[in-house]
Structure formats: structure tokens, C-alpha cells
Design a protein around this motif. Structure first.
Motif, PDB file in Angstrom:
ATOM      1  N   PRO A  79       0.827  -1.217   0.000  1.00  0.00           N
ATOM      2  CA  PRO A  79       0.000   0.000   0.000  1.00  0.00           C
ATOM      3  C   PRO A  79       0.859   1.264   0.000  1.00  0.00           C
ATOM      4  CG  PRO A  79      -0.796  -1.581   1.626  1.00  0.00           C
ATOM      5  CD  PRO A  79       0.531  -2.093   1.141  1.00  0.00           C
ATOM      6  N   ASP A  80       0.220   2.397  -0.352  1.00  0.00           N
ATOM      7  CA  ASP A  80       0.853   3.724  -0.328  1.00  0.00           C
ATOM      8  C   ASP A  80       1.985   3.850  -1.334  1.00  0.00           C
ATOM      9  OD1 ASP A  80      -0.847   4.330   1.908  1.00  0.00           O
ATOM     10  OD2 ASP A  80       0.589   3.301   3.205  1.00  0.00           O
ATOM     11  N   GLY A  81       1.932   3.039  -2.407  1.00  0.00           N
ATOM     12  CA  GLY A  81       2.938   3.164  -3.458  1.00  0.00           C
ATOM     13  C   GLY A  81       4.319   2.705  -3.046  1.00  0.00           C
ATOM     14  N   ARG A  82       4.375   1.774  -2.105  1.00  0.00           N
ATOM     15  CA  ARG A  82       5.673   1.351  -1.575  1.00  0.00           C
ATOM     16  C   ARG A  82       6.172   0.078  -2.253  1.00  0.00           C
ATOM     17  NH1 ARG A  82       6.900   4.617   2.442  1.00  0.00           N
ATOM     18  NH2 ARG A  82       8.774   3.409   2.938  1.00  0.00           N
ATOM     19  N   TRP A 112      12.985   8.007  -5.601  1.00  0.00           N
ATOM     20  CA  TRP A 112      12.880   7.075  -4.475  1.00  0.00           C
ATOM     21  C   TRP A 112      12.866   7.913  -3.201  1.00  0.00           C
ATOM     22  CZ3 TRP A 112      16.237   2.014  -4.974  1.00  0.00           C
ATOM     23  CH2 TRP A 112      15.932   1.381  -6.199  1.00  0.00           C
ATOM     24  N   ARG A 113      11.825   7.747  -2.400  1.00  0.00           N
ATOM     25  CA  ARG A 113      11.721   8.566  -1.183  1.00  0.00           C
ATOM     26  C   ARG A 113      11.059   7.780  -0.052  1.00  0.00           C
ATOM     27  NH1 ARG A 113       6.456  10.190  -0.422  1.00  0.00           N
ATOM     28  NH2 ARG A 113       5.079  10.218  -2.264  1.00  0.00           N
ATOM     29  N   ASP A 114      11.111   8.382   1.132  1.00  0.00           N
ATOM     30  CA  ASP A 114      10.449   7.835   2.322  1.00  0.00           C
ATOM     31  C   ASP A 114      10.871   6.396   2.606  1.00  0.00           C
ATOM     32  OD1 ASP A 114       9.178  10.252   2.533  1.00  0.00           O
ATOM     33  OD2 ASP A 114       7.316   9.573   1.621  1.00  0.00           O
ATOM     34  N   PHE A 115      12.174   6.202   2.718  1.00  0.00           N
ATOM     35  CA  PHE A 115      12.693   4.873   3.065  1.00  0.00           C
ATOM     36  C   PHE A 115      12.285   4.522   4.495  1.00  0.00           C
ATOM     37  CE2 PHE A 115      15.288   6.105  -0.469  1.00  0.00           C
ATOM     38  CZ  PHE A 115      15.658   4.919  -1.092  1.00  0.00           C
ATOM     39  N   ALA A 116      11.933   3.257   4.697  1.00  0.00           N
ATOM     40  CA  ALA A 116      11.495   2.835   6.028  1.00  0.00           C
ATOM     41  C   ALA A 116      11.741   1.354   6.224  1.00  0.00           C
ATOM     42  CB  ALA A 116      10.010   3.150   6.228  1.00  0.00           C
ATOM     43  N   TRP A 117      11.852   0.969   7.488  1.00  0.00           N
ATOM     44  CA  TRP A 117      11.893  -0.447   7.870  1.00  0.00           C
ATOM     45  C   TRP A 117      10.460  -0.878   8.122  1.00  0.00           C
ATOM     46  CZ3 TRP A 117      14.981  -4.417   7.614  1.00  0.00           C
ATOM     47  CH2 TRP A 117      14.762  -5.536   8.413  1.00  0.00           C
ATOM     48  N   GLN A 118      10.035  -1.926   7.447  1.00  0.00           N
ATOM     49  CA  GLN A 118       8.622  -2.306   7.455  1.00  0.00           C
ATOM     50  C   GLN A 118       8.471  -3.789   7.759  1.00  0.00           C
ATOM     51  OE1 GLN A 118       6.651  -0.673   4.071  1.00  0.00           O
ATOM     52  NE2 GLN A 118       4.725  -1.777   4.386  1.00  0.00           N
ATOM     53  N   THR A 119       7.536  -4.114   8.669  1.00  0.00           N
ATOM     54  CA  THR A 119       7.302  -5.510   9.037  1.00  0.00           C
ATOM     55  C   THR A 119       5.849  -5.929   8.840  1.00  0.00           C
ATOM     56  OG1 THR A 119       6.956  -4.854  11.339  1.00  0.00           O
ATOM     57  CG2 THR A 119       9.180  -5.567  10.721  1.00  0.00           C
ATOM     58  N   ASP A 120       4.981  -5.006   8.451  1.00  0.00           N
ATOM     59  CA  ASP A 120       3.604  -5.373   8.143  1.00  0.00           C
ATOM     60  C   ASP A 120       3.111  -4.524   6.983  1.00  0.00           C
ATOM     61  OD1 ASP A 120       3.039  -2.881   9.317  1.00  0.00           O
ATOM     62  OD2 ASP A 120       2.627  -3.791  11.256  1.00  0.00           O
ATOM     63  N   GLU A 121       1.819  -4.481   6.762  1.00  0.00           N
ATOM     64  CA  GLU A 121       1.287  -3.895   5.533  1.00  0.00           C
ATOM     65  C   GLU A 121       1.593  -2.412   5.385  1.00  0.00           C
ATOM     66  OE1 GLU A 121      -3.041  -3.850   4.937  1.00  0.00           O
ATOM     67  OE2 GLU A 121      -2.671  -4.900   3.054  1.00  0.00           O
ATOM     68  N   HIS A 122       1.635  -1.664   6.492  1.00  0.00           N
ATOM     69  CA  HIS A 122       1.844  -0.217   6.412  1.00  0.00           C
ATOM     70  C   HIS A 122       3.125   0.178   7.136  1.00  0.00           C
ATOM     71  CE1 HIS A 122      -2.067   0.697   4.598  1.00  0.00           C
ATOM     72  NE2 HIS A 122      -2.550  -0.260   5.384  1.00  0.00           N
TER      73      HIS A 122
END
Length: 342
Positions: A79-82, A112-122
Motif C-alpha cells: 500500500p501507499d505506493g511502496r 525514491w523517497r520515504d525509506f522505512a523499515w517495514q514488518t507489516d502492511e503499512h
């Protein structure tokens, strides 16, 4: 959107597999890494053990789908274009954690923007965002050319030759080594005479490992067989009949990543210390292996910590490196092996 232009490129990379000191295994993965402004993007993400979605062991159709996704020719997988930029090297499950980012077009450019560590859908940007990374603006022609080159061949890029030919006098030891290599994802075969192997089969090997008892005449015959088949391979002279040590030697031999794009670039083992050079902050594990007079193996984990870029001198326990001993230095992306000098 305002973002500084950055250069975009791709380079072969490796997540080094291995037999660990605690008895565990680490899977070998070859992948294509993203190079931003001449430096692997992975190195900017602290000490991260991860691979890009452009892994060599995925089916060609999925590999092509991943490339087209990065070109925004397919819907974002999250989601959110990620998009997933780096994921777990063992299972690629989002629950294990992944580095994600928004990829979008701005005119002819890609951002490429808004890099994040992600472990679930958002993704929670405030809590898990990489606030010092990006945004990056890539010129469209350069970006598209680099990615499109990966899928010009309908079958995808050529897979690395992750097979090793093992040659030695002790078949039982070779069988244990072959089993360990297969466990971490590297193919291995055993032979006593490479001259009997057809040329088309020789072309599937990336390295040849010789046991210590293999005579020079036998080694020369093997080299001649590969030369006659027109195959370039790396030759590994086994340091000792210690399985984790030999696996580490073979992992190093299979590393095709450019030297300037490796985290671990040098290892010197002498005078009771290990000299280490790293190019970016990373976790380094140093293990000492020793053979006693009865040829029993002794293993000691002598260092496990984060090192900053530069050269470091790590003192070693004298008991761990007395007699015939060897030092293995490992990061998530590379491994080096040296016999202990005096």
C-alpha cells in the motif's frame, strides 16, 4: 518534488553463506544491488543483512516482474505506493522485516523517497523511517537503461556459476564438505579426475577446490581440462580439513562483486591479532580455527561487533591461534580467510 539528482547503477552482490561457529547455517544468495552515486545503497542502511528483490535464484518470470515493477510498469506490491528495496535473505517474508520506499515518476525522472523499515502492511515513517536516506532523483534514461539491461535476454540475466568441483584424497571429508555447501545453497560435486568430465559439464562450475593431499601433477591436469573446455574458474587450495573453514574459502572464491563495493576488503592474521579493513559501518564476526597435534578441530568466536569504516586491529586469544590455526572474518556480504602468521 524537490530532490537532488543522484546517479543510478546496478552491480553484482553476494550475501555470504556459511557454516557458523554455533553450528547454524547461513544461506548463500547472489543478487543485483542498487548503486547510488557510485556506492551500494545497502551500505547506507547501517548493518543490514538483506538482499534486493533482484536475486539470481528467482525464476526468470518473477525476476522480470521485479524489474518491471521498479520501472513502474506494474502496481506497487505494498500500500501507499511502496516497493521492497531489500528483504530477508533467508525467506523474503515481510514479517521478518524489509526496507521499503515510495517510487514515483516526476516527468521523465524517477524518485525514491520515504525509506522505512517495514514488518507489516503499512510503514510507520515517524517511528521506522530512514530519515537520513534520500530522497533520490534519478534521470529517466539512465535509470531505465540500467534496469532494462537486466531483461534484454528473455531468459533473464545469466545465473552465477554456483557449483564447485571438489578434488581430494579423502572422499569422506569431501562428502561432508559437499553436504555443507549444498545446505547453504551451493552445488558441489566430487571427482578424482576432471579429465573424464565432459566440457559442457565443466562450464557449470565457478570454482574448483583442491584438498591438501592433491599432488601438483593432478592439479595441473585439472587446470588443463578446464582450459581445454574454455572455462575460467577460481581455484581454491584448501587450507585444512575443517568444514566451516573450507566453506568460507569457497564463499570468498565465488564472490564476483567489485572489490570497491565490498564491505570487508582486507584481512591480515599475524602477531596475535587480526587486521581488518571495512568500507562502511558493519557487523564483523571473527572466528579462529585450530588443529591440534591429533588433528582435532578447535573453534573459538573471538570477536563479534560493529566496526566503523577503516582499518582495525583485533587482538586474538593466544590459545585460539597457537599451532596450526586460521582466522575467518565475516560480514553479511563477504568473508575472508587467512592462515595465522607468526
Amino acid at each position: 518534488m524537490s530532490a537532488a539528482y543522484a546517479t543510478f547503477g546496478l552491480a553484482p552482490a553476494m550475501r555470504a553463506g556459511g557454516v557458523l561457529a554455533d553450528g547454524g547455517y547461513q544461506i548463500h544468495r547472489d543478487f543485483v544491488d542498487f548503486v547510488v552515486d557510485g556506492r551500494p545503497l545497502l551500505f547506507q542502511l547501517s548493518d543490514l543483512d538483506a538482499v534486493s528483490p533482484l536475486a539470481s535464484d528467482v525464476p526468470p518470470a518473477i525476476f522480470t516482474e521485479q524489474v518491471r515493477s521498479l520501472l513502474l510498469e506494474a502496481e506497487p506490491p505494498l500500500p501507499d505506493g511502496r516497493f521492497v528495496i531489500y528483504g530477508c535473505p533467508e525467506c523474503a517474508d515481510l514479517a521478518c522485516g524489509a526496507v521499503t520506499a515510495v517510487i514515483e515518476r516526476d516527468g521523465d525522472d524517477y524518485i525514491w523517497r520515504d525509506f522505512a523499515w517495514q514488518t507489516d502492511e503499512h510503514a510507520d515513517l515517524e517511528r521506522n523511517g530512514y530519515h537520513g536516506i534520500g530522497p533520490f532523483r534519478f534521470a529517466g534514461p539512465e535509470y531505465r537503461a540500467a534496469l532494462a539491461a537486466l531483461i534484454e535476454d528473455a531468459d533473464g540475466p545469466p545465473a552465477p556459476r554456483r557449483r564447485v568441483l571438489l578434488i581430494g584424497a579423502r572422499v569422506a571429508g569431501l562428502a561432508r564438505l559437499a553436504a555443507a555447501l549444498r545446505t547453504i545453497g551451493i552445488g558441489a560435486d566430487i571427482t578424482q579426475d576432471a579429465r573424464a568430465v565432459p566440457a559442457e559439464e565443466l562450464r557449470g562450475y565457478g570454482a574448483v577446490a583442491f584438498g591438501r593431499a592433491v599432488a601438483e601433477a593432478e592439479r595441473a591436469a585439472v587446470r588443463h581440462a578446464f582450459e581445454r573446455a574454455g572455462v575460467e574458474v577460481v581455484y581454491v587450495d584448501g587450507l585444512a580439513p575443517i568444514i566451516p573453514l573450507l566453506v568460507a574459502q569457497i564463499e570468498h572464491a565465488l564472490d564476483r562483486s567489485p572489490l570497491p563495493q565490498r564491505r570487508l576488503t582486507d584481512l591480515v592474521a599475524a602477531d596475535g591479532a587480526a587486521g581488518i579493513e571495512v568500507t562502511s559501518p558493519c557487523r564483523v564476526r571473527i572466528t579462529a580455527y585450530r588443529l591440534d597435534r591429533l588433528y582435532r578441530t578447535h573453534t573459538q568466536e573471538v570477536f563479534d561487533g560493529i566496526l566503523e569504516p577503516g582499518r582495525h586491529r583485533i587482538p586474538l586469544d593466544p590459545k585460539a591461534v597457537k599451532g596450526e590455526s586460521f582466522v575467518v572474518a565475516r560480514t553479511s556480504g563477504s568473508v575472508l580467510v587467512e592462515p595465522m602468521g607468526r
